[in-house]
Design an enzyme around this catalytic site. Structure first.
Site: not given
Length: 297
Positions: A123, A172-174
């Site tokens: 998220l 992608m969240k990182l």
């Protein structure tokens, strides 16, 4: 067509609002509580049922959404004693945590022979967006599985971005958090340097706000800086350090240099080592200032 049964584990700052959107929009919901009794009781009052173990959650669900701290907690919920896989039932598990990509891909491969499909769906945005149903969600996984769980994700998402195979959502969240937390470190040092030159946060803001460097992350960060609203951006320094540590592990596994990431991580590591891990990200500005002789506020 009947709606699938949804299980939810992790009703914390983000998860509570997400789960409320799911149950309020008519999905049969079972919830596994941990610390937030108020959140569990609220969800039960709105039609959810409480279960006592991850195994029981699996037995009463077709799709299970996880929104916990990170990979260690996800692994415990899935593979631990009375974990999801111990129920021996087919499931789709949607991991909305910020998890380690290597753990995600390992777990997906281990679960597939047991009839459990893993989708990573981390998220972006804030707990306010979780309640409003306007979160950004990055989704990695098998196309059919993603299509199956998309109506559930849409309950709490304003924008859904498919990223590719399982594990790419968490990667992608990182990267997203690296950019945002990098801004936090930059803002904090810039404010400190400005203060040394006699420039107030208000002057700093008057130059940045409305210009090319203005963004929604800046808004929440500076709501704290200018208005001292502790709840403006409720993401803890310890969680930020965890995410940056995952990023460092990813860079190490890829055998690449990540010097800016290391510098950003050190800013947060110093704050956490100094006992401020429970504080929220914008408070890094106070910590950097205090370390350089500038009083908070």
């Amino acid at each position: 067509m009947d709606k699938e049964r949804v299980g939810f584990a992790g009703v914390g700052l983000m998860g509570h609002g997400m789960a409320r959107n799911i149950v309020d929009k008519g999905w049969p919901l079972s919830v596994l509580g941990y610390k937030r009794r108020d959140a569990v009781e609220d969800l039960v009052a709105h039609g959810a049922r409480e279960v006592r173990s991850a195994r029981e959650l699996a037995e009463n669900s077709d799709v299970v959404v996880l929104c916990v701290t990170g990979s260690r907690q996800v692994e415990a919920l899935v593979e631990g004693p009375d974990g999801l896989e111990s129920a021996g039932v087919p499931l789709v598990v949607v991991d909305c945590s910020t998890s380690e990509p290597a753990s995600t891909t390992r777990l997906a491969a281990a679960l597939a022979p047991r009839g459990i499909t893993l989708v990573d769906a981390p998220l972006s945005r804030t707990p306010k967006d979780a309640w409003a149903g306007t979160l950004d969600v990055m989704v990695g996984g098998d196309e059919d599985a993603v299509a199956r769980v998309r109506p559930i994700i849409d309950c709490f998402a304003g924008r859904v971005v498919p990223t590719g195979p399982v594990g790419t959502g968490h990667t992608m969240k990182l990267l997203n958090n690296f950019v945002s937390l990098g801004y936090a470190a930059l803002y904090s040092e810039a404010l400190m340097l400005g203060a040394k030159a006699g420039l107030t946060p208000q002057v700093f803001d008057s130059v940045i706000r409305g210009g090319r460097m203005h963004c929604p992350f800046y808004d929440t960060f500076f709501t704290y800086v200018l208005e001292r609203d502790r709840d403006a951006h409720k993401f803890s320094l310890s969680n930020a350090l965890k995410d940056l540590t995952y990023l460092a592990g990813f860079a190490q596994a890829a055998e690449v240099a990540n010097p800016v990431g290391a510098a950003v991580r050190n800013s947060f590591a110093q704050a956490v080592a100094g006992g401020r891990g429970a504080d929220y990200v914008p408070m890094l500005s106070d910590i950097v200032g205090a370390a350089n002789g500038i009083a908070e506020g």
